[in-house]
Design an enzyme around this catalytic site. Sequence first.
Site, short mmCIF file in Angstrom:
data_model
loop_
_atom_site.label_atom_id
_atom_site.label_comp_id
_atom_site.label_asym_id
_atom_site.label_seq_id
_atom_site.Cartn_x
_atom_site.Cartn_y
_atom_site.Cartn_z
N ARG A 1 24.85 29.97 2.67
CA ARG A 1 25.59 29.26 1.63
C ARG A 1 26.75 30.14 1.21
NH1 ARG A 1 22.02 27.10 -3.12
NH2 ARG A 1 21.08 29.18 -3.03
N GLU B 1 21.66 15.56 -6.35
CA GLU B 1 22.80 16.47 -6.25
C GLU B 1 23.80 15.83 -5.28
OE1 GLU B 1 21.25 20.63 -5.11
OE2 GLU B 1 19.50 19.36 -5.13
N GLN C 1 25.96 22.89 -9.37
CA GLN C 1 26.76 23.74 -8.47
C GLN C 1 28.11 23.12 -8.14
OE1 GLN C 1 24.88 25.69 -5.24
NE2 GLN C 1 22.90 25.83 -6.24
N TRP D 1 16.75 20.53 -5.40
CA TRP D 1 16.40 21.63 -6.33
C TRP D 1 16.99 21.27 -7.69
CZ3 TRP D 1 14.25 26.69 -5.16
CH2 TRP D 1 14.09 27.50 -6.28
N LYS E 1 25.21 25.94 -14.31
CA LYS E 1 25.81 27.13 -13.66
C LYS E 1 27.31 27.34 -13.89
CE LYS E 1 22.55 26.99 -9.81
NZ LYS E 1 21.93 28.31 -9.78
N ASP F 1 23.21 15.56 -10.77
CA ASP F 1 23.07 16.96 -11.16
C ASP F 1 24.21 17.75 -10.49
OD1 ASP F 1 22.42 19.64 -11.36
OD2 ASP F 1 20.35 19.43 -10.69
#
Length: 434
Positions: free
Chosen positions: A406, A210, A246, A138, A272, A243
């Site tokens: 999560r 990620e 998060q 994502w 984020k 990336d």
Amino acid sequence: MSKNEDARFWDLARRHLIRYGGDFEPLIIERAQGSYVYDADDRAILDFTSGQMSAILGHGHPEIAQTIARHAARLDHLFSGMLSRPVVELAGRLAERAPGALERVLLLSTGAEANEAAIRMAKLATGKYEIVAFADSWHGMTGAASSATYCAGRKGYGPAAVGSFAIPAPHAYRPRWMHDGHWDWQGELDYAFALVDRQSSGNLAAFIAEPILSSGGVIDLPPGYLAALKRKCGERGMLLIVDEAQTGLGRTGLMFACERDGVAPDILTLSKTLGAGLPLSAVVTTPGIEDACHERGFLFYTTHVSDPLPAAVGLKVLDIIERDGLVERAGVSGQRLASGLRILQNRHACIGDVRGRGLLLGVEIVQDGRHSQPAPVLGAALVRRCMALGLSTNIVQLPGMGSVLRIAPPLNVSDGEIDLGLEMLDHAMTLAAA
Ligand SMILES: Cc1ncc(COP(=O)(O)O)c(C=O)c1O
């Protein structure tokens, strides 16, 4: 009657909001403070997802509130060609902390935007256009970012960017590639790149990854994988974009998750967590790549590029993380949370796997722990039970996988709040199994 049932509110919402994904929680959130959000009945809900995996300092942090107030009054938004001190200071701080030779910084607003800029830079620097990503990735909802997003949202929007390829993410709990009875992620990676090479028109520009595929089910790349991926990129003249939307800023118990592997990407994107809930993102790259892009006329001129207010917030976020030792604290709190979850795994057959790093953890819900059969209905019921008990968690439901809860509380979550969250999860699982 609950104040959450305010008929006018829901009527307005039904008539005037565009529904952008899934159902809305049937609650009206009135305020948020620390690790909690409060609904219209002033019921405290423990926020185990840091809002949208972003509010790493909890909600309403007084120093962040002060920074916002000061900058809103004094230096908020500027013509995009003007520079201010918070922007240059934040660029310097990120360059100091980022791994390897990542020294040049572009400040933007969202994660998708940062990935969009990173992909544009990779294309310009290499003169190529093919982008490879994981099949469970994502990276955002804008053009190039959504072309590299494979875990949701591909159907119905016409063609993705020409030259978009996906490879399987290595999944320790559901290994696809075995050798002599052992999980062989290297074999899977070799084969995946052999297929990429077959499909490529000779224009491989970058791989975007990620370090922990969060929306893809909290799939943690095994140690050594990122280095192997970087080698694959190097062999093909591709850039590696990591990336850390998060995982950046301490979430995994390290400032950046890629540091565990000793791998410095060619381009790092942050979002984020950088604004701790405010829209702030960054692209961080090497002087070589930035110079090459600049010479070729790199353009990424947006309304909110280099805005001083969010940059000042980013600086304050870094100050607080460093002053309060939140990177180390995330590691310690993460261990407390993970061991609590493993105790629950022994108690509840519906927990197939507990995984992740630091305070980014995934709990895979299956029909029976030993058989790892996906249990989407149970997963959804569990999340509803948690919310009814006062715990906000998030679930991802992906084909071929169980539902994955999560869990990513703020980095300054207290031990008591972790224990309370575990208690509520335990209770919800007992009720859901009944
Ligand atoms: C890893 C990752 N990258 C990028 C994005 C996109 O960020 P944004 O929603 O701020 O555009 C997300 C959002 O969930 C994400 O998880």
